[in-house]
Design a protein around this motif. Structure first.
Motif, PDB file in Angstrom:
ATOM      1  N   TYR A 162       0.838  -1.187   0.000  1.00 45.84           N
ATOM      2  CA  TYR A 162       0.000   0.000   0.000  1.00 45.84           C
ATOM      3  C   TYR A 162       0.880   1.247   0.000  1.00 45.84           C
ATOM      4  CZ  TYR A 162      -3.469   3.407   1.322  1.00 45.84           C
ATOM      5  OH  TYR A 162      -4.271   4.514   1.347  1.00 45.84           O
ATOM      6  N   LEU A 163       1.888   1.235   0.857  1.00 45.16           N
ATOM      7  CA  LEU A 163       2.811   2.379   0.912  1.00 45.16           C
ATOM      8  C   LEU A 163       3.679   2.423  -0.345  1.00 45.16           C
ATOM      9  CD1 LEU A 163       4.036   2.001   4.592  1.00 45.16           C
ATOM     10  CD2 LEU A 163       2.489   3.749   3.719  1.00 45.16           C
ATOM     11  N   GLU A 164       4.040   1.241  -0.787  1.00 43.79           N
ATOM     12  CA  GLU A 164       4.915   1.060  -1.939  1.00 43.79           C
ATOM     13  C   GLU A 164       6.180   1.904  -1.887  1.00 43.79           C
ATOM     14  OE1 GLU A 164       2.510   0.331  -5.455  1.00 43.79           O
ATOM     15  OE2 GLU A 164       4.309  -0.426  -6.431  1.00 43.79           O
ATOM     16  N   TRP A 165       6.858   1.845  -0.746  1.00 40.48           N
ATOM     17  CA  TRP A 165       8.191   2.444  -0.666  1.00 40.48           C
ATOM     18  C   TRP A 165       9.187   1.369  -1.063  1.00 40.48           C
ATOM     19  CZ3 TRP A 165       7.230   4.997   4.744  1.00 40.48           C
ATOM     20  CH2 TRP A 165       6.407   6.115   4.562  1.00 40.48           C
ATOM     21  N   ASN A 166       9.394   1.263  -2.345  1.00 38.94           N
ATOM     22  CA  ASN A 166      10.254   0.208  -2.877  1.00 38.94           C
ATOM     23  C   ASN A 166      11.679   0.734  -2.959  1.00 38.94           C
ATOM     24  OD1 ASN A 166      11.423  -1.891  -4.342  1.00 38.94           O
ATOM     25  ND2 ASN A 166       9.541  -2.245  -5.509  1.00 38.94           N
ATOM     26  N   VAL A 167      12.530   0.257  -2.045  1.00 33.10           N
ATOM     27  CA  VAL A 167      13.899   0.778  -1.990  1.00 33.10           C
ATOM     28  C   VAL A 167      14.875  -0.119  -2.751  1.00 33.10           C
ATOM     29  CG1 VAL A 167      13.548   2.010   0.174  1.00 33.10           C
ATOM     30  CG2 VAL A 167      14.348  -0.348   0.235  1.00 33.10           C
ATOM     31  N   THR A 168      14.366  -1.165  -3.396  1.00 30.63           N
ATOM     32  CA  THR A 168      15.257  -2.106  -4.089  1.00 30.63           C
ATOM     33  C   THR A 168      16.132  -1.399  -5.114  1.00 30.63           C
ATOM     34  OG1 THR A 168      13.373  -3.606  -3.969  1.00 30.63           O
ATOM     35  CG2 THR A 168      15.302  -4.359  -5.186  1.00 30.63           C
ATOM     36  N   GLY A 169      15.489  -0.595  -5.965  1.00 26.84           N
ATOM     37  CA  GLY A 169      16.224   0.090  -7.016  1.00 26.84           C
ATOM     38  C   GLY A 169      17.279   1.019  -6.443  1.00 26.84           C
ATOM     39  N   PHE A 170      16.936   1.639  -5.312  1.00 23.03           N
ATOM     40  CA  PHE A 170      17.881   2.546  -4.662  1.00 23.03           C
ATOM     41  C   PHE A 170      19.113   1.784  -4.174  1.00 23.03           C
ATOM     42  CE2 PHE A 170      19.380   4.507  -0.694  1.00 23.03           C
ATOM     43  CZ  PHE A 170      19.786   5.738  -1.189  1.00 23.03           C
ATOM     44  N   ILE A 171      18.866   0.655  -3.516  1.00 28.11           N
ATOM     45  CA  ILE A 171      19.988  -0.149  -3.003  1.00 28.11           C
ATOM     46  C   ILE A 171      20.840  -0.669  -4.161  1.00 28.11           C
ATOM     47  CG2 ILE A 171      20.611  -2.244  -1.744  1.00 28.11           C
ATOM     48  CD1 ILE A 171      18.104  -1.891  -0.060  1.00 28.11           C
ATOM     49  N   TYR A 172      20.164  -1.116  -5.199  1.00 22.84           N
ATOM     50  CA  TYR A 172      20.900  -1.619  -6.369  1.00 22.84           C
ATOM     51  C   TYR A 172      21.737  -0.498  -6.986  1.00 22.84           C
ATOM     52  CZ  TYR A 172      21.711  -3.216 -11.150  1.00 22.84           C
ATOM     53  OH  TYR A 172      22.293  -3.530 -12.353  1.00 22.84           O
ATOM     54  N   GLY A 173      21.155   0.700  -7.066  1.00 21.91           N
ATOM     55  CA  GLY A 173      21.890   1.842  -7.596  1.00 21.91           C
ATOM     56  C   GLY A 173      23.105   2.171  -6.734  1.00 21.91           C
ATOM     57  N   LEU A 174      22.946   1.948  -5.413  1.00 25.06           N
ATOM     58  CA  LEU A 174      24.005   2.269  -4.459  1.00 25.06           C
ATOM     59  C   LEU A 174      25.204   1.339  -4.605  1.00 25.06           C
ATOM     60  CD1 LEU A 174      23.724   4.454  -2.275  1.00 25.06           C
ATOM     61  CD2 LEU A 174      23.182   2.664  -0.638  1.00 25.06           C
ATOM     62  N   GLU A 175      24.951   0.038  -4.668  1.00 27.25           N
ATOM     63  CA  GLU A 175      26.067  -0.908  -4.608  1.00 27.25           C
ATOM     64  C   GLU A 175      26.203  -1.784  -5.842  1.00 27.25           C
ATOM     65  OE1 GLU A 175      24.187  -3.101  -1.050  1.00 27.25           O
ATOM     66  OE2 GLU A 175      25.121  -4.686  -2.236  1.00 27.25           O
ATOM     67  N   GLY A 176      25.232  -1.765  -6.727  1.00 23.49           N
ATOM     68  CA  GLY A 176      25.342  -2.541  -7.961  1.00 23.49           C
ATOM     69  C   GLY A 176      25.556  -4.015  -7.698  1.00 23.49           C
ATOM     70  N   THR A 177      26.604  -4.548  -8.276  1.00 20.84           N
ATOM     71  CA  THR A 177      26.815  -5.994  -8.185  1.00 20.84           C
ATOM     72  C   THR A 177      27.942  -6.351  -7.208  1.00 20.84           C
ATOM     73  OG1 THR A 177      28.256  -5.851 -10.102  1.00 20.84           O
ATOM     74  CG2 THR A 177      25.960  -6.408 -10.524  1.00 20.84           C
ATOM     75  N   ALA A 178      28.055  -5.573  -6.112  1.00 17.55           N
ATOM     76  CA  ALA A 178      29.151  -5.807  -5.161  1.00 17.55           C
ATOM     77  C   ALA A 178      29.143  -7.226  -4.597  1.00 17.55           C
ATOM     78  CB  ALA A 178      29.075  -4.789  -4.026  1.00 17.55           C
ATOM     79  N   VAL A 179      27.942  -7.776  -4.318  1.00 16.97           N
ATOM     80  CA  VAL A 179      27.910  -9.116  -3.719  1.00 16.97           C
ATOM     81  C   VAL A 179      28.433 -10.189  -4.675  1.00 16.97           C
ATOM     82  CG1 VAL A 179      26.139  -8.793  -1.972  1.00 16.97           C
ATOM     83  CG2 VAL A 179      25.468  -9.298  -4.295  1.00 16.97           C
ATOM     84  N   VAL A 180      28.479  -9.862  -5.957  1.00 16.90           N
ATOM     85  CA  VAL A 180      28.986 -10.842  -6.927  1.00 16.90           C
ATOM     86  C   VAL A 180      30.425 -11.224  -6.592  1.00 16.90           C
ATOM     87  CG1 VAL A 180      29.479 -11.265  -9.353  1.00 16.90           C
ATOM     88  CG2 VAL A 180      27.446  -9.990  -8.719  1.00 16.90           C
ATOM     89  N   ARG A 181      31.175 -10.230  -6.098  1.00 14.96           N
ATOM     90  CA  ARG A 181      32.582 -10.471  -5.741  1.00 14.96           C
ATOM     91  C   ARG A 181      32.713 -11.635  -4.762  1.00 14.96           C
ATOM     92  NH1 ARG A 181      34.364  -5.022  -5.740  1.00 14.96           N
ATOM     93  NH2 ARG A 181      34.288  -4.369  -7.931  1.00 14.96           N
ATOM     94  N   LEU A 182      31.788 -11.677  -3.791  1.00 13.56           N
ATOM     95  CA  LEU A 182      31.831 -12.741  -2.789  1.00 13.56           C
ATOM     96  C   LEU A 182      31.580 -14.097  -3.422  1.00 13.56           C
ATOM     97  CD1 LEU A 182      29.969 -11.624   0.436  1.00 13.56           C
ATOM     98  CD2 LEU A 182      32.264 -12.558   0.248  1.00 13.56           C
ATOM     99  N   GLN A 183      30.612 -14.115  -4.332  1.00 16.93           N
ATOM    100  CA  GLN A 183      30.291 -15.410  -4.948  1.00 16.93           C
ATOM    101  C   GLN A 183      31.377 -15.885  -5.885  1.00 16.93           C
ATOM    102  OE1 GLN A 183      26.432 -16.030  -6.646  1.00 16.93           O
ATOM    103  NE2 GLN A 183      25.541 -16.377  -4.636  1.00 16.93           N
ATOM    104  N   GLU A 184      32.241 -14.950  -6.308  1.00 20.90           N
ATOM    105  CA  GLU A 184      33.344 -15.384  -7.164  1.00 20.90           C
ATOM    106  C   GLU A 184      34.257 -16.354  -6.424  1.00 20.90           C
ATOM    107  OE1 GLU A 184      34.986 -11.708  -8.504  1.00 20.90           O
ATOM    108  OE2 GLU A 184      33.448 -11.466 -10.069  1.00 20.90           O
ATOM    109  N   LEU A 185      34.224 -16.278  -5.075  1.00 21.89           N
ATOM    110  CA  LEU A 185      35.055 -17.172  -4.268  1.00 21.89           C
ATOM    111  C   LEU A 185      34.402 -18.529  -4.056  1.00 21.89           C
ATOM    112  CD1 LEU A 185      35.833 -14.577  -1.454  1.00 21.89           C
ATOM    113  CD2 LEU A 185      37.261 -15.066  -3.453  1.00 21.89           C
ATOM    114  N   ALA A 186      33.186 -18.673  -4.613  1.00 21.64           N
ATOM    115  CA  ALA A 186      32.389 -19.849  -4.267  1.00 21.64           C
ATOM    116  C   ALA A 186      33.096 -21.157  -4.583  1.00 21.64           C
ATOM    117  CB  ALA A 186      31.049 -19.806  -5.003  1.00 21.64           C
TER     118      ALA A 186
END
Lengths: 280, 569
Positions: A72-96
């Motif tokens: 109802y509020l629809e405060w969708n912050v996903t795009g904001f977070i993605y804009g902030l850090e992009g694919t940073a977590v990918v680095r961690l998975q590179e060690l998988a």
């Protein structure tokens, strides 16, 4: 059926860690002594158990009606977070590696629960009930503030946003765990990471009780770090969520100590409670 | 986009009032706003709901950002996305799936301007183009749709009312030991019925569902965005069903139909009953059409149609039961009889049960549209047995169904389904979970579209096989014509080319899709339309966008760049 099986496995794994940890760190004698004195200890932290019960009940509620409010509020912050850090977590998975994945899956599912349960038992065994009270207050604050964020914000995790570069490792390696995680959370609730915040809270308390449980400090800190890393490694949380979780942990820890310092524990049941229980 | 322009307006208002209070000279300068930054929100379901759509939308967002657009990616749970896009028309750009493109006439409600104010898949984009309207009307009016389709496509590639990225396959994964024909999928109700008929199990057929909807809501009329009607489609029969092998319809509850004086006359099979053992008569069929056209049956000040069937119900202008088993549909003006046959596929509702669901629960919403219908009563080969919300739902065969008596050789293959123990549909939270369940026998097959991301696991799983076939769905990108600059077809022409369709079909869909930019599914015509019509090739290669070329295109379309490379309109 699947859910019940998953719960049994969870309980077995956590107990397998909890029993030896309590035996070594607390010791049978101190543990049994605490049990004999349990009435006093329960009464002492009673004022903090009630809010915890309320928050845990609110958690159920937040799962059912929370999404309605969020959308109802629809405060969708996903795009904001993605804009902030992009694919940073990918680095961690590179060690998988398979071994690392097994480790983090284990830590995320079972290590985390152990991390939350052990200090409750261990602090219950301390003669001074202040530590237990502080821990309970800190849990209440973590959950309470976390739930408010969950209801206010719609945020999807990396596995839901950048699936082509981040594997949903938890669910690809442990598919049936989704029956369990589906019971306790929704995929729109990733900010902040309660895994990270509660683990960090426990680690902070482990530092606070280092003179009583030095082995626990040595175990809790690496385990808490592992849990925080696991949430990102498994593609569940963003770096932002974990950072938010750490801030939440720090704030909750600080405030919990102030609260217990200010209000203290009960020495006995207040008179009206005793009268109530006598009447019934 | 909204909040942005709002804050800009608020800022302007304060600036203007400040300048009025101060000195008149600068008012004009403050109000002079020659351009506005182009900003777009791209919505799509999260990967849990539709991984391909997530990836397409996010890639589009990244590309738009690189082109100087203030672009934000916004994942939304599937039902929320379609609520916002189809009902509330609150979106800029969305990536999703357009279901049930079984016939060229399906394009009519999707794009005709007369449907623009309506909710549902009725022109959700707000297209109002005379050229498109004309070509759609020609399509509906003509028996030879090849020429009319050519005309339509000609307009389509110029106006780009929405974009098509791929035509995805339908994927089904099942136990290898299950005795069903090779390559059989579970896309349509008849596919499922055929599998059930050939399964020969001594227990219910276990089918995996990836959405819990049917465990809670079994209303065949509600839900503009219901995809998965494999089971409800077998609970509620229709007069005819789309043939599984090629074009046209096979008679179902109708024994036959013919055209007479411009009317479509339908003869029902004798002795049909609903699951509550009441008679199915021509009255029920005529009622269903009236009811779906206006679920308030005249009680509301203007009709409240079941939006899901708008395209179907507008093909005819009325229906009348002339005797117990004969219904006369009056074909609407300017509709070719061949196209009007599509009306035969609407579900038949028992009048006794639905006639009192007409009250308005809200403005323009009747009880019939929001009722959960937990105990569905249809006349189909499957009857409702029991359900556990969010877990499972079970159907038993309806032994009085006409399939048990018919000798029509187009139908005999389905008859053994009545001798089975029915179907139990069980929820699986993910494709990976379904694979585990297939492995240990909790499931026989997936029923809903099997999630693409888990298909890699089929090879490693024991005794599990997959099957795929071209589907009735298109993966589309919708543009909201109500919002600038999406209202500008030149802008849309550039947008439509930002998808590397071949690359997407190969990498995002893992090959389980056909790259196409045209709004049609494969089995419509023999003609290779793609050599004739295209919205234009992808500027770049291997999924890498050639940014400077597209920037030039935006400038050619009349858009400008500032010194920081931001796009303005």
């Amino acid at each position: 059926m699947v859910l019940a099986d998953t719960l049994v496995v969870l309980a077995a794994n956590v107990l397998a860690m909890l029993v030896p940890a309590v035996a070594v760190s607390v010791g049978p004698r101190r543990f049994l002594g605490a049990l004999r004195d349990s009435r006093r200890r329960f009464v002492a932290v009673a004022p903090y158990l009630l809010p915890l019960a309320v928050v845990l009940a609110a958690r159920r509620l937040a799962l059912s009606i929370g999404p309605e409010i969020s959308w109802y509020l629809e405060w969708n912050v996903t795009g904001f977070i993605y804009g902030l850090e992009g694919t940073a977590v990918v680095r961690l998975q590179e060690l998988a590696s398979p071994l690392l994945t097994d480790y983090f899956v284990f830590v995320y599912l079972y290590g985390y629960v152990f991390l939350l349960v052990f200090p409750i038992v261990a602090y219950f065994a301390l003669d001074d009930t202040d530590r237990l009270a502080e821990l309970l207050v800190a849990f209440v604050l973590n959950y309470g503030i976390g739930l408010v964020c969950y209801v206010l914000f719609v945020a999807y995790g990396p596995r839901n946003v950048i699936p082509e570069v981040v594997d949903s490792l938890l669910y690809t390696t442990q598919p049936t765990s989704q029956h369990l995680t589906g019971e306790v959370n929704r995929n729109t609730n990733v900010f902040p990471s309660l895994h990270a915040s509660l683990s960090a809270t426990v680690a902070l308390f482990a530092w606070r009780t280092r003179s009583e449980y030095v082995e626990w400090l040595l175990l809790a800190v690496p385990l808490a770090v592992s849990v925080a890393v696991a949430t990102m490694y498994l593609g569940i949380h963003w770096v932002t969520d974990v950072a938010g979780g750490l801030v939440l942990a720090g704030g909750s820890y600080w405030l919990a100590i102030r609260v217990v310092d200010r209000y203290g524990c009960w020495e006995s049941m207040p008179a009206f409670f005793s009268r109530l229980s006598a009447r019934s | 986009m909204t909040s942005n322009s709002l804050s800009r307006r608020a800022f302007l208002a304060s600036a203007v009032s400040a300048s009025v209070a101060g000195c008149n000279g600068i008012q004009y300068r403050d109000r002079y706003k020659p351009g506005e930054r182009v900003s777009l929100t791209v919505s799509a379901p999260p990967a849990d709901d539709d991984e391909a759509a997530t990836t397409i939308a996010r890639t589009l967002t990244d590309r738009l950002s690189s082109l100087g657009v203030d672009a934000v990616f916004e994942p939304k749970g599937r039902s929320q996305l379609y609520l916002d896009a189809l009902i509330n028309h609150d979106f800029d750009v969305f990536v999703g799936r357009y279901p049930n493109l079984t016939h060229p006439d399906a394009l009519y409600p999707l794009l005709h301007s007369s449907f623009a104010p309506e909710p549902g898949w009725q022109n959700p984009f707000g297209v109002t183009s005379v050229a498109i309207d004309d070509s759609l009307e020609a399509l509906r009016e003509s028996a030879d749709s090849t020429a009319a389709l050519r005309e339509f496509l000609d307009v389509y590639v110029e106006r780009v009312p929405f974009s098509v990225v791929t035509a995805p396959d339908f994927l089904t994964v099942r136990r290898e030991a299950l005795s069903v024909p090779d390559g059989a999928t579970t896309e349509r109700p008849l596919d499922v019925l055929a599998q059930l008929a050939s399964s020969s199990l001594d227990r219910p057929f276990r089918a995996g569902i990836f959405s819990v909807e049917i465990t809670e809501n079994r209303n065949p009329v509600a839900g503009e965005f219901r995809w998965n009607d494999q089971l409800l489609g077998l609970v509620y029969d229709s007069l005819a069903r789309p043939s599984r092998t090629g074009a046209g319809f096979i008679p179902w509850a109708a024994r036959e139909w013919y055209f007479e004086d411009g009317d479509l006359v339908v003869e029902l099979r004798p002795g049909q009953t609903f699951h509550d053992d009441s008679q199915l008569t021509a009255q029920d069929v005529a009622f269903t059409l009236r009811f779906l056209s206006d679920t308030s049956l005249g009680a509301a000040s203007s009709p409240v149609p079941a939006t899901r069937f708008r395209g179907h119900t507008t093909l005819v202008s009325g229906a009348e039961a002339t005797d117990e088993r004969t219904v006369r549909f009056e074909v609407a003006d300017h509709v070719d009889p061949v196209n009007a046959e599509r009306v035969l596929t609407i579900p038949i509702l028992p009048e006794a049960e639905w006639a009192d669901r007409t009250e308005l629960v809200e403005e323009r919403v009747t009880k019939a549209l929001v009722w959960e219908n937990r105990q569905p009563v249809g006349s189909g080969p499957l009857a409702f047995e029991e359900a556990t919300p969010e877990e499972s739902v079970q159907f038993r065969p309806y032994e009085r169904h006409f399939l048990g008596k018919t000798s029509d050789d187009r139908l005999t293959e389905y008859a053994p389904a009545l001798d089975t123990d029915g179907v139990v549909a069980r929820y699986a939270p993910s494709g990976e979970d379904a694979l585990v369940a297939l492995g240990d026998g909790r499931l026989d097959t997936s029923l809903h579209l099997f999630p693409l991301q888990a298909v890699g696991g089929v090879e490693g799983a024991n005794d599990v096989v997959s099957a795929s076939s071209p589907s009735d769905e298109l993966c589309i990108v919708g543009y909201n014509f109500r919002r600038a600059p999406l209202s500008d077809f030149r802008f849309r022409q550039v947008l439509a080319r930002l998808h590397d369709r071949e690359h997407t079909a190969a990498s995002v869909f893992d090959g389980f899709a056909r790259a196409t930019d045209l709004p049609m599914v494969e089995d419509w015509h023999e003609v290779d339309w793609s050599s004739e019509f295209t919205v234009g090739s992808f500027p770049g290669s291997d999924g890498e966008l050639d940014v400077s070329t597209v920037r030039d295109r935006f400038e050619e379309a009349g858009y400008t760049y500032d010194d920081d490379g931001n796009l303005f309109r």
